[in-house]
Structure formats: structure tokens, C-alpha cells
Write a protein that holds these residues in place. Structure first.
Motif, PDB file in Angstrom:
ATOM      1  N   ASP A   1       4.429   5.555  -3.615  1.00 60.57           N
ATOM      2  CA  ASP A   1       5.571   5.296  -2.728  1.00 60.57           C
ATOM      3  C   ASP A   1       5.166   4.468  -1.516  1.00 60.57           C
ATOM      4  O   ASP A   1       5.937   3.653  -1.018  1.00 60.57           O
ATOM      5  N   SER A   2       3.952   4.666  -1.059  1.00 56.66           N
ATOM      6  CA  SER A   2       3.492   3.996   0.160  1.00 56.66           C
ATOM      7  C   SER A   2       3.322   2.483  -0.006  1.00 56.66           C
ATOM      8  O   SER A   2       3.272   1.760   0.996  1.00 56.66           O
TER       9      SER A   2
ATOM     10  N   GLU B   1      -2.582   0.866   7.844  1.00 54.29           N
ATOM     11  CA  GLU B   1      -2.677   2.023   6.952  1.00 54.29           C
ATOM     12  C   GLU B   1      -3.162   1.651   5.559  1.00 54.29           C
ATOM     13  O   GLU B   1      -3.491   2.530   4.756  1.00 54.29           O
ATOM     14  N   ASP B   2      -3.201   0.375   5.259  1.00 55.28           N
ATOM     15  CA  ASP B   2      -3.683  -0.091   3.960  1.00 55.28           C
ATOM     16  C   ASP B   2      -5.193  -0.341   3.976  1.00 55.28           C
ATOM     17  O   ASP B   2      -5.768  -0.663   2.930  1.00 55.28           O
TER      18      ASP B   2
END
Length: 119
Positions: A62-63, A89-90
Motif C-alpha cells: 500500500d505504501s 520514507e523510501d
């Protein structure tokens, strides 16, 4: 033996794009589903994207849904991950995997490639 070699990692600014590639050898590539996972220090490895043997079925965490796309080229035995709209965040080490198990693990892993998203 099965070998998976990732490439394409690097440093990119937030909002940027990167394309990772994984070259496979030692297996009949078009018989295997492939996947990408990622891991950050202190966290468990997490699933990112999946593609079936023919390339007509994909699945995403989902992210990353809507931002990442997984491709495969069975003539070249490669699987790519196009990553757009990257955010901090990746940031992680990204791993290519095959011999996928229902438990979410895999029999074969690449060595990983670092992706850092930073301004």
C-alpha cells in the motif's frame, strides 16, 4: 546456482525517480515469479512489489501503490522497479527475490542496492 544482481540504486532528492534493475541467472527465468523487498536498519525486511511469471499480474505494498511499477523482461531475464515520487520514507536497501514462499519470504535473494532519498 541462482544469482540475482541488483543495480540502479543511488541518492535522489524528494519527489525524484529511480529505476532499479535485477538481472537473474541460474534459473529458468520465465517460470518464476519475482519480487522486490526493502529493509531499513532496525526494521524487518518488507514486501514492496510482486510480478508473476508472465508479467500480467502484479501486486504492491500500500505504501508504494501508484508510485512504483514493477516490470519484467523474460527475454533478458530482468525485473525492474520504476520508483516515482520518492520520499525520505523510501530510503532503504532494496532486494530482488525469487522462489517466493506464501510466508512472505523467498529462497533466493540479491545482495541489495541502497536507495537514499534526501535533499
Amino acid at each position: 546456482q541462482v544469482q540475482l544482481v541488483e543495480s540502479g540504486g543511488g541518492v535522489v532528492q524528494p519527489g525524484g525517480s529511480l529505476r532499479l534493475s535485477c538481472a537473474a541467472s541460474g534459473l529458468t527465468f520465465n517460470m518464476y515469479a519475482m519480487a522486490w523487498f526493502r529493509q531499513t536498519p532496525g526494521k524487518e525486511r518488507e514486501f514492496v512489489a510482486y510480478i508473476n511469471w508472465s508479467g500480467d499480474t502484479t501486486n504492491y505494498a500500500d505504501s508504494v501503490k501508484g508510485r512504483f511499477t514493477i516490470f519484467r523482461d523474460n527475454t533478458r531475464s530482468t525485473v525492474d522497479l520504476q520508483m516515482n515520487s520518492l520520499g525520505p520514507e523510501d530510503t532503504a536497501v532494496y532486494y530482488c527475490a525469487t522462489g517466493l514462499r506464501s510466508s512472505g519470504t523467498a529462497d533466493y535473494w540479491g545482495q541489495g542496492t541502497q536507495v537514499t532519498v534526501s535533499s
